[in-house]
Design an enzyme around this catalytic site. Structure first.
Site, PDB file in Angstrom:
ATOM      1  N   GLU A  79       0.841  -1.200   0.000  1.00 41.52           N
ATOM      2  CA  GLU A  79       0.000   0.000   0.000  1.00 41.52           C
ATOM      3  C   GLU A  79       0.874   1.248   0.000  1.00 41.52           C
ATOM      4  OE1 GLU A  79      -3.085  -0.065  -0.444  1.00 41.52           O
ATOM      5  OE2 GLU A  79      -3.644  -2.137   0.022  1.00 41.52           O
ATOM      6  N   CYS A 142      -7.625  -2.147   8.181  1.00 44.30           N
ATOM      7  CA  CYS A 142      -6.243  -2.191   7.679  1.00 44.30           C
ATOM      8  C   CYS A 142      -5.701  -0.797   7.424  1.00 44.30           C
ATOM      9  CB  CYS A 142      -6.149  -3.033   6.399  1.00 44.30           C
ATOM     10  SG  CYS A 142      -6.357  -4.785   6.739  1.00 44.30           S
ATOM     11  N   HIS A 166      -1.332  -5.864   1.533  1.00 44.84           N
ATOM     12  CA  HIS A 166      -2.585  -6.622   1.471  1.00 44.84           C
ATOM     13  C   HIS A 166      -2.354  -7.907   0.681  1.00 44.84           C
ATOM     14  CE1 HIS A 166      -5.724  -3.468   2.690  1.00 44.84           C
ATOM     15  NE2 HIS A 166      -6.057  -4.584   3.320  1.00 44.84           N
TER      16      HIS A 166
HETATM   17  N1  PCA Z   1      -8.378  -7.007   6.231  1.00 47.28           N
HETATM   18  C1  PCA Z   1      -9.269  -5.921   6.591  1.00 47.28           C
HETATM   19  C2  PCA Z   1      -9.118  -5.803   8.095  1.00 47.28           C
HETATM   20  C3  PCA Z   1      -8.379  -7.013   8.556  1.00 47.28           C
HETATM   21  C4  PCA Z   1      -7.908  -7.669   7.332  1.00 47.28           C
HETATM   22  O1  PCA Z   1      -7.175  -8.668   7.285  1.00 47.28           O
HETATM   23  C5  PCA Z   1      -9.024  -4.641   5.812  1.00 47.28           C
HETATM   24  O2  PCA Z   1      -8.568  -4.718   4.647  1.00 47.28           O
HETATM   25  O3  PCA Z   1      -9.292  -3.552   6.320  1.00 47.28           O
END
Ligand code: PCA
Length: 210
Positions: A79, A142, A166
Site C-alpha cells: 500500500e 487495515c 494486502h
Molecule cells: N483485512 C481488513 C481488516 C483485517 C484484514 O485482514 C481490511 O482490509 O481492512
C-alpha cells in the site's frame, strides 16, 4: 542483525481464517540474516494503535510491515498510503462501526508508507508471486492500522520504516466463492518474505543511508 516486525490479522466477517496471519505462521524466525518477528492483531479499530505501540516498544524493530487480507485482489499489494478516514458497512470484531469519520481529527489527511513499495512489488514478482502497487488500503481496519503505525513511527521512532501489504484470499477460502481469485497460502508466505527481505536490504544499502 536487522529485525522486521510483521503483523497479521485475526479472521473477520464471514471468514474463519485470515491468510495474513496464517501465512506469517509459515515463515521462519530468521531468513538471510534478518530476524522476522510476528504478532497477531485483532480486527478492532480502537485497539490496534495501542497494541502496535506496545509491539514496537517490545520488539524495537528496524521496520514494521503490517499484513492484511484484501479478498478479491489477484496478487500481493503493498500500500502506497493510509487515509485519515474510517468508513465501512462491516463492523469490526468488537462490533464497532464507523460511517465516514477521521481516524485522527488532528492528524494529516494521509501518510505515505516509508517502506520501498516499488522495490517490494518487484521482489514479490521475482519470487514468482503476482504483485501490484495499491494506492488505497481502503477505509476499514487495515487502513486505520497503517495510519496509526505511520503516525506512531513519525512521532516516536523516525528511523523505523513502516508499511502495509494486502494479500488475496487463500485457496481454501474461495471454495464457496466461485470465480473469486486466490493464491496458495505457501505463495502468499513466499511473497511476504520477499517483501520483508527487500525492506531489510534497503535499510542497509548505501543509497538509503543518510
Ligand atoms: N483485512 C481488513 C481488516 C483485517 C484484514 O485482514 C481490511 O482490509 O481492512
Amino acid at each position: 542483525m536487522k529485525t522486521i516486525l510483521l503483523t497479521g490479522f485475526a479472521p473477520f466477517g464471514a471468514d474463519t481464517a485470515n491468510p495474513s496471519w496464517e501465512a506469517l505462521t509459515l515463515l521462519p524466525d530468521q531468513a538471510e540474516g534478518v530476524r522476522l518477528v510476528r504478532r497477531r492483531l485483532p480486527v478492532a479499530y480502537d485497539r490496534v494503535a495501542g497494541l502496535l505501540a506496545q509491539a514496537v516498544e517490545e520488539v524495537r524493530p528496524d521496520a514494521v510491515l503490517c499484513v492484511g487480507q484484501a479478498g478479491g485482489r489477484t496478487g500481493l499489494t503493498p500500500e502506497l498510503a493510509a487515509l485519515n478516514w474510517k468508513d465501512a458497512a462491516l463492523p469490526d470484531n468488537d462490533g464497532v462501526q464507523y460511517g465516514g469519520v477521521p481516524i485522527c481529527p488532528e492528524g494529516p489527511a494521509a501518510y505515505f508508507a516509508t517502506v520501498p513499495v516499488k522495490e517490494m512489488v518487484a521482489a514479490i514478482w521475482a519470487a514468482g508471486v503476482p504483485a501490484a502497487l495499491s494506492c488505497s488500503a481502503g477505509t476499514y481496519v487495515c487502513n486505520c492500522t497503517l495510519y496509526h503505525l505511520l503516525r506512531l513511527l513519525e512521532a516516536r521512532y523516525p528511523t523505523v520504516e513502516g508499511g502495509f501489504l494486502h494479500v488475496p484470499y487463500a485457496c481454501g477460502q474461495v471454495l464457496c466463492r466461485p470465480g473469486v481469485p486466490s493464491l496458495p497460502l505457501s505463495m502468499i508466505a513466499e511473497g511476504i518474505q520477499a517483501a520483508a527481505l527487500t525492506i531489510a536490504r534497503g535499510l542497509t544499502s548505501e543509497e538509503r543511508r543518510p
